[in-house]
Design an enzyme around this catalytic site. Structure first.
Site, PDB file in Angstrom:
ATOM      1  CG  HIS A 145      -2.085   0.880   1.166  1.00 25.78           C
ATOM      2  ND1 HIS A 145      -2.351   1.706   0.084  1.00 25.78           N
ATOM      3  CD2 HIS A 145      -3.091   1.118   2.054  1.00 25.78           C
ATOM      4  CE1 HIS A 145      -3.464   2.379   0.319  1.00 25.78           C
ATOM      5  NE2 HIS A 145      -3.938   2.053   1.497  1.00 25.78           N
ATOM      6  NE  ARG A 153      -3.634   7.183   1.359  1.00 23.61           N
ATOM      7  CZ  ARG A 153      -4.511   6.194   1.147  1.00 23.61           C
ATOM      8  NH1 ARG A 153      -5.127   5.618   2.155  1.00 23.61           N
ATOM      9  NH2 ARG A 153      -4.756   5.746  -0.073  1.00 23.61           N
TER      10      ARG A 153
HETATM   11  N1  NVA Z   1      -4.543  -4.177   5.472  1.00 20.50           N
HETATM   12  C1  NVA Z   1      -5.764  -3.473   5.175  1.00 20.50           C
HETATM   13  C2  NVA Z   1      -5.470  -2.046   4.831  1.00 20.50           C
HETATM   14  C3  NVA Z   1      -6.676  -1.210   4.533  1.00 20.50           C
HETATM   15  C4  NVA Z   1      -6.331   0.178   4.132  1.00 20.50           C
HETATM   16  C5  NVA Z   1      -6.469  -4.173   4.039  1.00 20.50           C
HETATM   17  O1  NVA Z   1      -5.798  -4.576   3.070  1.00 20.50           O
HETATM   18  O2  NVA Z   1      -7.674  -4.342   4.104  1.00 20.50           O
HETATM   19  N1   CP Z   2      -6.290   3.519   4.497  1.00 24.68           N
HETATM   20  C1   CP Z   2      -7.022   3.311   3.392  1.00 24.68           C
HETATM   21  O1   CP Z   2      -6.505   2.999   2.311  1.00 24.68           O
HETATM   22  O2   CP Z   2      -8.357   3.519   3.561  1.00 24.68           O
HETATM   23  P1   CP Z   2      -9.531   3.119   2.562  1.00 24.68           P
HETATM   24  O3   CP Z   2      -9.574   1.621   2.521  1.00 24.68           O
HETATM   25  O4   CP Z   2     -10.757   3.724   3.166  1.00 24.68           O
HETATM   26  O5   CP Z   2      -9.224   3.676   1.210  1.00 24.68           O
END
Ligand code: NVA
Ligand code: CP
Length: 300
Positions: free
Chosen positions: A129, A287
């Protein structure tokens, strides 16, 4: 920099350039100074998973940069009915100036970049991410002034967040400690890379990880796509919680970060979420600024 597929592709200098531009764009936006660097440009946003922050911050970010953004749910795209990624990439490259994609497989993001001819931005995969960690580094730098030498402790699942925090943190000279159950360690490739590129500690002991930390970070025990394992994970991660007892082991001025959404009572207590609300909301706000910087650098 042609794409943002994963942080491993960026040099420390490129990350610093993104963070510096993000700081500048944040300053301008707070002062009401317009910065229409992407006037007339369009970003396509492909979502195969849910999102609050990523969707809104990219869409608002494009608007503030003078361009526009299209929300493309994979439920509606032909992609969802099996149209190949390579055709999708080639076709969308004829209309759009950039694509942000949130999906499962990292290889799908890489394929979009390979077959398309426009910048591709990874808005989360099972593997990483990068946009979140750019915002995290920006926030940590705001609070701690420098990144080099600061210790980041990540408590919980060795997931996409852990992978990107290791790479981003080590590239910027931070020390990273990951506390997770042995069967939920970060990606082995990331761990192997880290062994050659800085100080990474892997432990099952949350106290060892949190000791003298400058930043305590956590994320959900079951990520998107793993909902079926939620029950089993709840058992495996019991005790892997950021709470007052754990924070007492970190530095007295330690900050807390959470990418959100949070599951209060699981990976973090309500008390800690509320105590560190400003830091966590600054992180969420950043973000917007960090992604605007990425888009300007890739799409201008
Ligand atoms: N580890 C989490 C992050 C969400 C922003 C997911 O992948 O759902
Ligand atoms: N942290 C993040 O990516 O949040 P969302 O899943 O809401 O986009």
């Amino acid at each position: 920099m042609k794409h943002l597929l994963k942080l491993g592709d960026l040099s420390a200098e490129e990350i610093t350039e993104i963070l510096n531009l993000a700081d500048q764009l944040k300053y301008e936006q707070h002062k009401g100074i317009a910065h229409h660097h992407l006037a007339g440009k369009t970003l396509g946003m492909i979502f195969q998973k849910s999102s609050t922050r990523t969707r809104v911050s990219f869409e608002v970010g494009m608007y503030q940069l003078g361009g526009s953004a299209l929300f493309l749910s994979s439920r509606d795209l032909q992609l969802g009915r099996g149209e190949p990624i390579k055709d999708t990439a080639r076709v969308l490259s004829r209309y759009l100036d950039g694509i942000m994609i949130r999906t499962y497989e990292q290889s799908d993001v890489e394929a979009l970049a390979e077959y398309g001819s426009i910048p591709i931005i990874n808005g989360l995969t099972d593997y990483c991410h990068p946009c979140q960690v750019l915002a995290d580094l920006m926030t940590i730098r705001e609070y701690k002034k420098v990144l080099r030498g600061k210790k980041l402790a990540f408590i919980g699942d060795g997931n996409n967040m852990a992978n990107s925090l290791i790479v981003g943190g080590l590239k910027m000279g931070m020390e990273v400690a990951i506390a997770s159950p042995a069967q939920y360690r970060p990606d082995p490739g990331v761990v192997a890379w880290a062994e050659q590129n800085g100080k990474l500690t892997l432990t099952e002991d949350i106290k060892e990880a949190a000791k003298d930390a400058d930043v305590v970070y956590t994320d959900v025990w079951a990520s998107m796509g793993m909902e079926g394992e939620a029950e089993q994970r709840r058992a495996a991660f019991e005790g892997y919680q950021v709470n007052a007892g754990l924070m007492a082991l970190a530095k007295p001025d330690a900050m807390v970060q959470h990418c959100l959404p949070a599951h209060r009572g699981e990976e973090i207590t309500d008390e800690i979420m509320e105590q560190h609300n400003d830091e966590i909301m600054d992180e969420a706000e950043n973000r917007l600024h960090a992604q605007k910087a990425v888009m300007v650098l890739l799409m201008k």
